[in-house]
Write a protein that holds these residues in place. Sequence first.
Motif, PDB file in Angstrom:
ATOM      1  N   UNK A   1     -37.114  29.183  10.024  1.00 62.30           N
ATOM      2  CA  UNK A   1     -35.733  28.770  10.260  1.00 62.30           C
ATOM      3  C   UNK A   1     -34.780  29.582   9.391  1.00 62.30           C
ATOM      4  N   UNK A   2     -35.230  29.899   8.169  1.00 61.35           N
ATOM      5  CA  UNK A   2     -34.435  30.675   7.222  1.00 61.35           C
ATOM      6  C   UNK A   2     -35.145  31.985   6.917  1.00 61.35           C
ATOM      7  N   UNK A   3     -34.375  33.072   6.804  1.00 61.48           N
ATOM      8  CA  UNK A   3     -34.935  34.384   6.535  1.00 61.48           C
ATOM      9  C   UNK A   3     -34.482  34.867   5.162  1.00 61.48           C
ATOM     10  N   UNK A   4     -35.436  35.421   4.428  1.00 59.33           N
ATOM     11  CA  UNK A   4     -35.188  35.866   3.055  1.00 59.33           C
ATOM     12  C   UNK A   4     -35.819  37.246   2.874  1.00 59.33           C
ATOM     13  N   UNK A   5     -35.047  38.197   2.324  1.00 56.35           N
ATOM     14  CA  UNK A   5     -35.507  39.570   2.175  1.00 56.35           C
ATOM     15  C   UNK A   5     -35.775  39.880   0.702  1.00 56.35           C
TER      16      UNK A   5
ATOM     17  N   UNK B   1     -28.187  21.435   3.719  1.00 57.77           N
ATOM     18  CA  UNK B   1     -26.911  22.129   3.911  1.00 57.77           C
ATOM     19  C   UNK B   1     -26.494  22.190   5.374  1.00 57.77           C
ATOM     20  N   UNK B   2     -25.201  22.303   5.581  1.00 60.41           N
ATOM     21  CA  UNK B   2     -24.663  22.590   6.905  1.00 60.41           C
ATOM     22  C   UNK B   2     -24.282  24.051   7.027  1.00 60.41           C
ATOM     23  N   UNK B   3     -24.509  24.825   5.945  1.00 61.60           N
ATOM     24  CA  UNK B   3     -24.177  26.249   5.943  1.00 61.60           C
ATOM     25  C   UNK B   3     -25.260  27.055   6.632  1.00 61.60           C
ATOM     26  N   UNK B   4     -24.911  28.277   7.016  1.00 64.32           N
ATOM     27  CA  UNK B   4     -25.865  29.207   7.610  1.00 64.32           C
ATOM     28  C   UNK B   4     -26.208  30.352   6.663  1.00 64.32           C
ATOM     29  N   UNK B   5     -25.502  30.433   5.543  1.00 63.68           N
ATOM     30  CA  UNK B   5     -25.658  31.525   4.577  1.00 63.68           C
ATOM     31  C   UNK B   5     -25.638  30.869   3.204  1.00 63.68           C
ATOM     32  N   UNK B   6     -26.786  30.845   2.547  1.00 65.11           N
ATOM     33  CA  UNK B   6     -26.912  30.205   1.237  1.00 65.11           C
ATOM     34  C   UNK B   6     -27.357  31.260   0.233  1.00 65.11           C
TER      35      UNK B   6
ATOM     36  N   UNK C   1     -31.612  24.059   1.348  1.00 66.05           N
ATOM     37  CA  UNK C   1     -31.662  24.506   2.738  1.00 66.05           C
ATOM     38  C   UNK C   1     -31.837  23.357   3.722  1.00 66.05           C
ATOM     39  N   UNK C   2     -32.571  22.336   3.325  1.00 62.21           N
ATOM     40  CA  UNK C   2     -32.838  21.226   4.231  1.00 62.21           C
ATOM     41  C   UNK C   2     -31.686  20.230   4.319  1.00 62.21           C
TER      42      UNK C   2
ATOM     43  N   UNK D   1     -30.154  35.798  -1.297  1.00 66.78           N
ATOM     44  CA  UNK D   1     -29.577  35.212  -0.085  1.00 66.78           C
ATOM     45  C   UNK D   1     -30.641  34.665   0.860  1.00 66.78           C
ATOM     46  N   UNK D   2     -30.347  33.497   1.428  1.00 73.21           N
ATOM     47  CA  UNK D   2     -31.168  32.906   2.484  1.00 73.21           C
ATOM     48  C   UNK D   2     -30.272  32.772   3.717  1.00 73.21           C
ATOM     49  N   UNK D   3     -30.636  33.496   4.771  1.00 73.92           N
ATOM     50  CA  UNK D   3     -29.865  33.503   6.010  1.00 73.92           C
ATOM     51  C   UNK D   3     -30.535  32.581   7.025  1.00 73.92           C
ATOM     52  N   UNK D   4     -29.770  31.674   7.613  1.00 69.68           N
ATOM     53  CA  UNK D   4     -30.306  30.941   8.759  1.00 69.68           C
ATOM     54  C   UNK D   4     -30.454  31.926   9.903  1.00 69.68           C
ATOM     55  N   UNK D   5     -31.490  31.759  10.713  1.00 71.01           N
ATOM     56  CA  UNK D   5     -31.743  32.738  11.772  1.00 71.01           C
ATOM     57  C   UNK D   5     -30.591  32.822  12.777  1.00 71.01           C
ATOM     58  N   UNK D   6     -29.755  31.778  12.864  1.00 69.14           N
ATOM     59  CA  UNK D   6     -28.594  31.828  13.756  1.00 69.14           C
ATOM     60  C   UNK D   6     -27.621  32.937  13.362  1.00 69.14           C
ATOM     61  N   UNK D   7     -27.606  33.291  12.064  1.00 69.60           N
ATOM     62  CA  UNK D   7     -26.687  34.332  11.591  1.00 69.60           C
ATOM     63  C   UNK D   7     -26.898  35.629  12.360  1.00 69.60           C
ATOM     64  N   UNK D   8     -28.148  35.962  12.649  1.00 66.50           N
ATOM     65  CA  UNK D   8     -28.450  37.227  13.302  1.00 66.50           C
ATOM     66  C   UNK D   8     -28.103  37.201  14.792  1.00 66.50           C
ATOM     67  N   UNK D   9     -28.014  36.010  15.361  1.00 67.32           N
ATOM     68  CA  UNK D   9     -27.526  35.892  16.738  1.00 67.32           C
ATOM     69  C   UNK D   9     -26.017  36.091  16.778  1.00 67.32           C
ATOM     70  N   UNK D  10     -25.341  35.715  15.701  1.00 68.08           N
ATOM     71  CA  UNK D  10     -23.884  35.815  15.646  1.00 68.08           C
ATOM     72  C   UNK D  10     -23.431  37.221  15.261  1.00 68.08           C
ATOM     73  N   UNK D  11     -24.032  37.773  14.214  1.00 65.53           N
ATOM     74  CA  UNK D  11     -23.579  39.049  13.652  1.00 65.53           C
ATOM     75  C   UNK D  11     -24.368  40.232  14.197  1.00 65.53           C
TER      76      UNK D  11
END
Length: 305
Positions: free
Chosen positions: A85-89, A112-117, A109-110, A149-159
């Motif tokens: 659900x969350x991606x971390x590099x 938050x309502x954010x997509x970028x933590x 992460x569990x 940074x921890x990105x929700x996978x939705x971020x990559x659909x948006x950006x």
Amino acid sequence: MQSPLISVIIPSFNAAKSIRQTLLSLLKQQFTAFEVIIMDGASNDQTVPIVQELAGRDPRVRFFSEKDKGIYDAMNKGIQAARGEWLYFLGADDELLDASVFQQISQVLQKTGALFVYGNVLFGAAKHWYDGPFDYEKLLHANISHQAIFYHRKVFSIVGGFDIQYRTHADWAFNINCFKHREIAIEYANLLVARFGMEGASSRHDVIFLRGFLLPEWLRHIYHAGIRTIRNVKVYDEWWRLIRNAGIRNHQQLLQFAGELQVPAPVLSMVAWQSMVAASWLKAGMISKGLMLLNYLFNRFTGKL
């Protein structure tokens, strides 16, 4: 199989000296609902057998080795392979701070309502935290370490994915786009996530990024914030270094990279002054700083500032 909460993506190439320690810092985590995806660029040292050995011990480690077009191409491939659900590099010479990191961040992460933590990192053996909360203006001058940074996978659909034309700063461009996007809520977590390795490529100037992305962003911001902000000598010096590091040597180049954006007179003046000396001289800190101060005083005296 239940999807993991976190997918850790590690781009690697000839990382035999460090990747074992990086992986061990992950596999010792108290929180276990994560996977590790190694995207290797066809290493020709001992990276492959080291990773294969550790992957054989732990099924959460997935390993891919093939030629790629650089770090961000490998990261984009990792995004496609990720199940979390969350991606971390994480870099192949980085490591998580201690065994409790994922336990702490998972609680954020569990809920938050954010997509970028994001949190903080340490540089090498330094005890200095980098670098606290960011806003758009701060992000224009310094990047958030991707190890924080921890990105929700939705971020990559948006950006979208990382723009691989930027060889060392595609993550910086990506983060700026995230901060500009209204759909992406951002949350700062006041904790240390990782120790940042000092061998990475991101300290080098990415000229294509500076010219094609950062310069236009700075121009947009200066007209939003007000042209008088450049009267601050610290801000003036940052502009001077941007022009120098981007290798912009004449007005024609500057206007080309600015596109439809208007360029303030003091910035035009910086280019004119820098073009009067050899580019190699501008690399000398004292010469560059001295010329910048003279240019700044000249523009104040002539009313351009």
